[in-house]
Design an enzyme around this catalytic site. Structure first.
Site, PDB file in Angstrom:
ATOM      1  N   SER A   1     -13.701   0.358   5.916  1.00  0.00           N
ATOM      2  CA  SER A   1     -12.427   0.690   5.827  1.00  0.00           C
ATOM      3  C   SER A   1     -12.146   2.278   4.897  1.00  0.00           C
ATOM      4  O   SER A   1     -10.980   2.734   5.730  1.00  0.00           O
ATOM      5  CB  SER A   1     -12.224   0.150   4.675  1.00  0.00           C
ATOM      6  OG  SER A   1     -12.094   0.276   3.421  1.00  0.00           O
TER       7      SER A   1
ATOM      8  N   ASP B   1      -4.080   4.394  -2.673  1.00  0.00           N
ATOM      9  CA  ASP B   1      -3.689   3.499  -2.601  1.00  0.00           C
ATOM     10  C   ASP B   1      -4.901   2.601  -4.101  1.00  0.00           C
ATOM     11  O   ASP B   1      -5.271   1.435  -4.407  1.00  0.00           O
ATOM     12  CB  ASP B   1      -4.154   2.141  -1.762  1.00  0.00           C
ATOM     13  CG  ASP B   1      -5.236   2.085  -1.384  1.00  0.00           C
ATOM     14  OD1 ASP B   1      -6.646   2.518  -1.273  1.00  0.00           O
ATOM     15  OD2 ASP B   1      -5.806   1.445   0.062  1.00  0.00           O
TER      16      ASP B   1
ATOM     17  N   HIS C   1      -8.581   3.740  -1.813  1.00  0.00           N
ATOM     18  CA  HIS C   1      -9.175   4.812  -0.552  1.00  0.00           C
ATOM     19  C   HIS C   1      -7.914   6.121  -1.033  1.00  0.00           C
ATOM     20  O   HIS C   1      -7.099   6.324  -1.356  1.00  0.00           O
ATOM     21  CB  HIS C   1      -8.097   4.185   1.060  1.00  0.00           C
ATOM     22  CG  HIS C   1      -9.143   2.574   0.938  1.00  0.00           C
ATOM     23  ND1 HIS C   1      -8.221   1.987   1.102  1.00  0.00           N
ATOM     24  CD2 HIS C   1     -10.640   2.542   1.298  1.00  0.00           C
ATOM     25  CE1 HIS C   1      -8.643   0.635   0.733  1.00  0.00           C
ATOM     26  NE2 HIS C   1     -10.585   1.266   2.149  1.00  0.00           N
TER      27      HIS C   1
END
Length: 384
Positions: free
Chosen positions: A48, A355, A358
């Protein structure tokens, strides 16, 4: 294998914590050369940290719960809208592409695109170890089946014929030799699968050599396809991330360092990085014509954690800019960024964490700059 209560699917790496994940480095050519080496294309692999949309293109019913990062305020800083990137703006790979004069990499799973300038094969939930192996040790949750390392390499093989002809053919090998490959980071989600679903840190550590061996095998697969310039990022200091600090608190004060990070988790990353650098040294000896570079995520992020103001951050390293969880880190499983009621801080560039899992665009920019201009890529490319 016992599953931790309350720890389930999480967005954008959430609990699945797709950590962080992407990286690569490019240094200017020797001063006498006067110009940077130019690449025909760039290909990115990982999780991600580097996914620019594959998870949204390739989503399944199980993935729907993960896609909070397809909602505002994700993407607010640069794009002005969510792009399926796990950040408020650009990722490290975006800054690298722009720094190299290449277009932003499109997700490889999106059909009908021209990938001659490269593609992004990273995907949320990407692991080093194959899903079948994870299932064999009791970790067969569907989110880890989005695209393991070997799956991503197969995606690359599938892309090559319309770009350059038969893989391993002369034209394709020349094309690969003039492309840059960012291979990872890998390993973060393997640990997430283990630690968030019942393994202790020590149990997860037992699998680190296998994870590193798998990464090394992937580098060799790329070399066999003709790749020459390959950047392999190391693991991050995961003990300094809100998601881990929230769900893996320790009753022992000695488990925390002076910056509030969990020392056992950071030690796990240090162990992987040590093994990885040793394996890369062996690969360089076996493949002297390849430029295999180690990109040091850990050292750069550690410096930001220790001295945020030096890097322009007015907020601490851990608290999330975006969320609705409140509390010490503004991170909560059921009140994540992108969920109803979640909001972003006034100035994301003042934060390191976007968040809780990340980075903000501001951090991604610094990381990319550190890899483009040094000193966080070893050895430099091209040689000085």
């Amino acid at each position: 294998m016992a599953r931790r209560a309350g720890v389930g699917l999480v967005a954008g790496g959430g609990l699945l914590v797709v950590l962080p994940c992407l990286c690569f480095c490019f240094l200017l050519a020797a001063a006498g050369a006067g110009a940077a080496r130019r690449y025909e294309a760039m290909f990115n692999f990982g999780d991600s940290l580097g996914d620019t949309g594959n998870i949204c293109v390739n989503k399944s019913a199980a993935d729907q719960l993960l896609l909070t990062f397809a909602n505002p305020p994700y993407g607010m800083t640069y794009f002005g809208h969510p792009t399926c990137r796990c950040s408020d703006g650009r990722l490290v790979v975006d800054f690298l592409a722009q720094g190299l004069g290449l277009p932003l990499l499109q997700p490889s799973k999106r059909r009908g695109l021209d990938f001659r300038k490269g593609a992004n094969l990273a995907i949320v939930g990407g692991t080093a170890l194959d899903f079948e192996f994870l299932k064999s040790i009791g970790l067969g949750y569907p989110v880890w089946n989005n695209g393991a390392m070997n799956v991503q390499i197969q995606w690359l093989r599938d892309l090559l014929p319309p770009i350059c002809g038969a893989p391993k053919g002369q034209a394709c090998r020349a094309y690969m030799a003039n492309s840059l490959f960012v291979f990872g980071p890998f390993g973060g989600n393997d640990y997430n699968a283990m630690i968030f679903f019942g393994f202790t840190v020590d149990q997860a550590r037992n699998y680190t050599p296998k994870i590193v061996d798998t990464i090394a095998s992937g580098v060799e697969q790329l070399i066999q396809l003709g790749a020459v310039d390959i950047v392999v990022p190391g693991a991050l200091p995961i003990g300094c991330f809100a998601v881990y600090l929230t769900f893996l608190p320790s009753p022992n004060p000695g488990d925390y360092d002076e910056y509030g990070c969990l020392k056992p988790l950071n030690a796990l990353s240090v162990y992987q990085n040590s093994l990885l650098q040793s394996r890369l040294a062996g690969l360089r000896a076996r493949h002297p014509s390849a430029r295999i570079m180690y990109a040091d995520y850990y050292a750069h992020i550690e410096q930001m954690v220790r001295n945020p103001s030096r890097f322009g951050f007015s907020c601490g390293a851990v608290p999330a800019c975006c969320g609705a969880g409140g509390g010490k880190f503004n991170y909560e499983l059921d009140a994540r960024c992108g969920m109803k009621g979640a909001t972003a801080c006034r100035d994301p560039s003042s934060h390191q964490s976007w968040d809780g899992v990340h980075f903000t665009e501001a951090v991604n920019r610094l990381i990319a700059d550190g890899w483009l201009r040094g000193p966080y890529c070893h050895p430099p490319i091209p040689p000085r």
